[in-house]
Design an enzyme around this catalytic site. Structure first.
Site, short mmCIF file in Angstrom:
data_model
loop_
_atom_site.label_atom_id
_atom_site.label_comp_id
_atom_site.label_asym_id
_atom_site.label_seq_id
_atom_site.Cartn_x
_atom_site.Cartn_y
_atom_site.Cartn_z
N ILE A 156 7.34 -1.87 8.11
CA ILE A 156 6.13 -2.40 8.74
C ILE A 156 5.91 -3.85 8.33
O ILE A 156 5.61 -4.71 9.16
CB ILE A 156 4.92 -1.52 8.38
CG1 ILE A 156 5.11 -0.11 8.94
CG2 ILE A 156 3.63 -2.13 8.92
CD1 ILE A 156 4.05 0.89 8.53
N ASP A 175 8.02 -7.78 -2.90
CA ASP A 175 8.42 -6.39 -2.81
C ASP A 175 9.32 -6.08 -4.01
O ASP A 175 10.22 -6.87 -4.32
CB ASP A 175 9.17 -6.12 -1.51
CG ASP A 175 9.34 -4.64 -1.21
OD1 ASP A 175 8.71 -4.16 -0.25
OD2 ASP A 175 10.07 -3.97 -1.95
N THR A 207 1.75 -1.37 1.33
CA THR A 207 2.28 -0.55 0.23
C THR A 207 1.44 0.72 0.11
O THR A 207 0.31 0.67 -0.34
CB THR A 207 2.20 -1.31 -1.11
OG1 THR A 207 0.85 -1.69 -1.35
CG2 THR A 207 3.06 -2.55 -1.09
N CYS A 262 -4.09 -2.41 6.70
CA CYS A 262 -3.82 -1.34 7.66
C CYS A 262 -2.86 -0.33 7.05
O CYS A 262 -2.17 0.40 7.76
CB CYS A 262 -3.21 -1.91 8.94
SG CYS A 262 -4.35 -2.93 9.89
N ALA A 263 -2.81 -0.29 5.71
CA ALA A 263 -1.85 0.57 5.02
C ALA A 263 -2.53 1.80 4.45
O ALA A 263 -2.47 2.89 5.02
CB ALA A 263 -1.15 -0.22 3.92
N ARG A 264 -3.21 1.67 3.30
CA ARG A 264 -3.86 2.79 2.64
C ARG A 264 -5.13 2.32 1.96
O ARG A 264 -5.14 1.27 1.30
CB ARG A 264 -2.94 3.42 1.58
CG ARG A 264 -1.80 4.26 2.15
CD ARG A 264 -2.33 5.54 2.80
NE ARG A 264 -1.26 6.35 3.38
CZ ARG A 264 -0.86 6.29 4.64
NH1 ARG A 264 -1.41 5.41 5.45
NH2 ARG A 264 0.09 7.08 5.08
N ASP A 288 -8.40 -1.08 8.49
CA ASP A 288 -8.17 0.12 9.29
C ASP A 288 -8.25 1.37 8.43
O ASP A 288 -8.28 2.48 8.95
CB ASP A 288 -6.80 0.05 9.96
CG ASP A 288 -6.55 1.20 10.92
OD1 ASP A 288 -7.47 1.50 11.71
OD2 ASP A 288 -5.47 1.80 10.87
N GLU A 293 -12.63 8.39 3.81
CA GLU A 293 -12.66 8.33 5.27
C GLU A 293 -13.31 9.58 5.85
O GLU A 293 -12.88 10.69 5.53
CB GLU A 293 -11.23 8.17 5.81
CG GLU A 293 -10.60 6.85 5.39
CD GLU A 293 -9.21 6.62 5.99
OE1 GLU A 293 -8.68 7.53 6.67
OE2 GLU A 293 -8.67 5.52 5.80
N HIS A 311 -9.03 4.07 11.22
CA HIS A 311 -7.67 4.49 10.88
C HIS A 311 -6.86 4.73 12.15
O HIS A 311 -6.40 5.83 12.43
CB HIS A 311 -7.68 5.76 10.00
CG HIS A 311 -6.43 5.91 9.18
ND1 HIS A 311 -6.40 6.55 7.98
CD2 HIS A 311 -5.14 5.51 9.40
CE1 HIS A 311 -5.18 6.52 7.48
NE2 HIS A 311 -4.39 5.90 8.32
N LEU A 312 -6.61 3.64 12.87
CA LEU A 312 -5.93 3.72 14.16
C LEU A 312 -4.48 3.25 14.11
O LEU A 312 -3.84 3.11 15.15
CB LEU A 312 -6.69 2.86 15.20
CG LEU A 312 -8.14 3.26 15.49
CD1 LEU A 312 -8.73 2.31 16.53
CD2 LEU A 312 -8.20 4.70 15.99
N ALA A 314 -1.58 4.47 13.57
CA ALA A 314 -0.57 5.26 14.29
C ALA A 314 -1.10 5.82 15.60
O ALA A 314 -0.42 6.63 16.24
CB ALA A 314 -0.09 6.40 13.40
#
Length: 557
Positions: A156, A175, A207, A262-264, A288, A293, A311-312, A314
């Site tokens: 990603i 990374d 991550t 937009c990960a976690r 996101d 949540e 949380h969109l 996916a």
């Protein structure tokens, strides 16, 4: 130790219909029941062999304990935050995901968030719907020439970087797994985190957050969580358990930095982010995902410089279809013995599906069982040694197979390649692995496997002939003709001068109606020999034989 036959699969979250269709076409019975309460899930899971989830279902230790037949949990997506992987491993349940299924959708959402932050598009749209025409209030910035920091350069992260380069952004990143040379090929200059903070106009994180340890968070590159044959995951130590972006790191950032997550939820400390927004240290944030949540604390959501989505990442038709299709195909491949893909907690098991490795795994398990019987204990240290270049990479799957053999018949529940090393450690058994490219002739072309109980004279050596595991040496005694280790096997040690052992054994077989399939004897060591006897069925009573031998035991291999 092998997985049983998969028959029934429960889909407990909403997935594309293609998931159910592929499973059914593969010969599996499918129950599709999204939206179950925990109590309902505990009832439904009892007789299921497989479970497929998205992100709503929480696969906790309680759920796994209630699942009496469960063999696999399939996560239609990348992260496995909603699956208790440790509890699954302990029970021998395989966990798999679809690492690539939603990568493009998550990357595109991230790019949209960056554009929305730069031009305040959501706020301007909301203002228009309120009947306003406020052009001065929503003055934005160009992305051309700005610096984007990409933290996590898996699938990603790299998709985001290459897309934003098209807008003229300079991309830098960090990374712990991807090498600087590799990231340079897709236009990202890798730098230490301390050099990244003050240089960025925008920061995006990719991550997945893994369980925290005391004072430290752990993360991996998003979209790089394992897969068949993957190496053990490398861990990135985060600055504190509060998140990768926290009060300390915000203070090091360029004033007005824009942040995208937009990960976690949890990678960005939400309290620190709110304080940075209020002080102006952070100019805007696009989120996101959240620690909780849906979020109950609305201060961050309601901040005028924050853009939010529920949380969109996916949530595209293409990603849902792709993830549903991929997880269904993976489970069908597993059910049909074709192979394993997307494995999170059982890379060793994926090797068991390769035709050339199956007999070696059977050999490793058999040698572990033999060593357990001759050593008469499970605790201690076991050394697994692979000899010969054909076995150079075999330690990763032969070691858990040896451990499974050592634990067979013990107090533990079913032992598989998924949980063998964990259960061995808990039983006080330390299993280590070494390799040498040199194997004695004439076995150099096929390889040898040695298993030794350290601190004792007990050692078992075997190889594979054709597709049959065979025993070459046991506690210093060698077999001129290797003894097959398959089916019911009786192994005994007796004085070489004792003439009545074989007649007594023959009499026992005759009384029981059991046929002798094979017989192999070893060289003499300290006046004693080992005998390995292949039988058509196990003997129920060894009472007559025991006075004639030093020791005797039976195995079903």
């Amino acid at each position: 130790m092998a997985l049983g036959k998969l028959q029934k699969v429960l889909i407990s979250d909403s997935l594309d219909p293609c998931c159910r269709e592929i499973l059914q076409a593969g010969g599996l019975r499918v129950q599709e029941k999204p939206g179950l309460s925990k109590e309902e899930l505990l009832r439904e899971i009892r007789d299921c062999d497989g479970l497929i989830v998205r992100s709503a279902t929480k696969v906790t230790a309680d759920v796994l304990e209630a699942a009496e037949r469960l063999q696999v949990v399939g996560r239609a997506g990348t992260g496995v935050d909603n699956v208790d992987v440790e509890a699954a491993t302990r029970k021998g349940v395989l966990v798999m995901n679809t690492p690539t299924g939603n990568s493009l959708s998550a990357a595109e959402l991230t790019c949209g968030m960056i554009l929305s932050l730069a031009r305040q598009i959501p706020q301007a749209a909301a203002s228009m719907k309120e009947g306003k025409w406020d052009r001065k209030k929503y003055m934005g910035m160009e992305l051309n020439g700005k610096t984007l920091g990409v933290l996590g350069l898996g699938r990603i992260g790299r998709e985001v970087a290459t897309r934003m380069q098209a807008f003229g952004m300079k991309t830098i990143g960090y990374d712990p797994i991807i090498t600087p040379e590799a990231s340079a090929t897709f236009g990202v200059e890798q730098l230490p985190l301390e050099q990244i903070w003050p240089r960025c106009d925008f920061i995006t994180v990719h991550t997945p957050l893994l369980p925290s340890t005391t004072g430290t968070g752990w993360a991996l590159s998003q979209g790089d969580l394992g897969g068949a044959g993957a190496a053990p995951p490398l861990l990135l130590t985060l600055p504190s358990s509060a998140g990768l972006l926290n009060d300390s790191t915000f203070a090091k950032c360029r004033r007005g930095v824009q942040v995208v997550n937009c990960a976690r939820g949890g990678i960005v400390d939400e309290g620190a982010l709110l304080r940075a927004l209020q002080s102006g240290q952070c100019g805007g944030a696009a989120l996101d995902v959240f620690t909780q949540e849906p979020p109950k604390d609305r201060d961050l959501v309601n901040h005028p410089n924050v853009i939010c989505c529920p949380h969109l990442g996916a949530s595209t038709r293409e990603a849902q279809s792709r993830c549903g299709k991929e997880i269904a195909m993976q489970i069908v491949d597993m059910a049909t013995g074709k192979g394993l893909a997307g494995v999170v907690n059982g890379q060793a098991l994926s090797k068991a599906f390769a035709p050339q490795t199956k007999p070696w795994i059977a050999l490793a398990r058999a040698l572990g069982m033999v060593l357990h019987m001759v050593g008469k204990k499970v605790q201690g240290s076991v050394q697994v040694c692979t000899l010969g270049t054909p076995l150079q990479e075999a330690g990763s799957y032969l070691t858990p197979a040896v451990a499974a053999g050592m634990l067979a018949g013990g107090a533990q529940k079913e032992v598989t390649l998924v949980n063998a090393l964990l259960l061995a450690q808990e039983a006080g058994l330390k299993v280590t692995t070494t390799h040498s490219d040199v194997a004695p002739e004439p076995d150099s072309s096929t390889g040898l496997l040695q298993v030794a109980l350290q601190g004792t004279p007990h050692r078992a050596t075997g190889m594979v002939q054709g597709s049959t595991p065979v025993l070459r040496e046991l506690s210093g005694a060698t077999f001129k003709q290797p003894a097959p280790l398959a089916g019911p096997v009786l192994i005994y040690r007796a004085k070489a001068s004792e003439p009545s052992t074989l007649p007594t054994l023959a009499g026992l077989l005759g009384k029981a109606g059991v046929q002798l399939q094979s017989y192999h004897s070893s060289s003499t060591v300290a006046g004693e020999q080992w005998g390995v006897v292949g039988l058509s069925a196990p003997l129920s009573d060894l009472g007559e034989l025991k006075p004639r031998v030093t020791e005797v035991f039976q195995l079903h291999l």
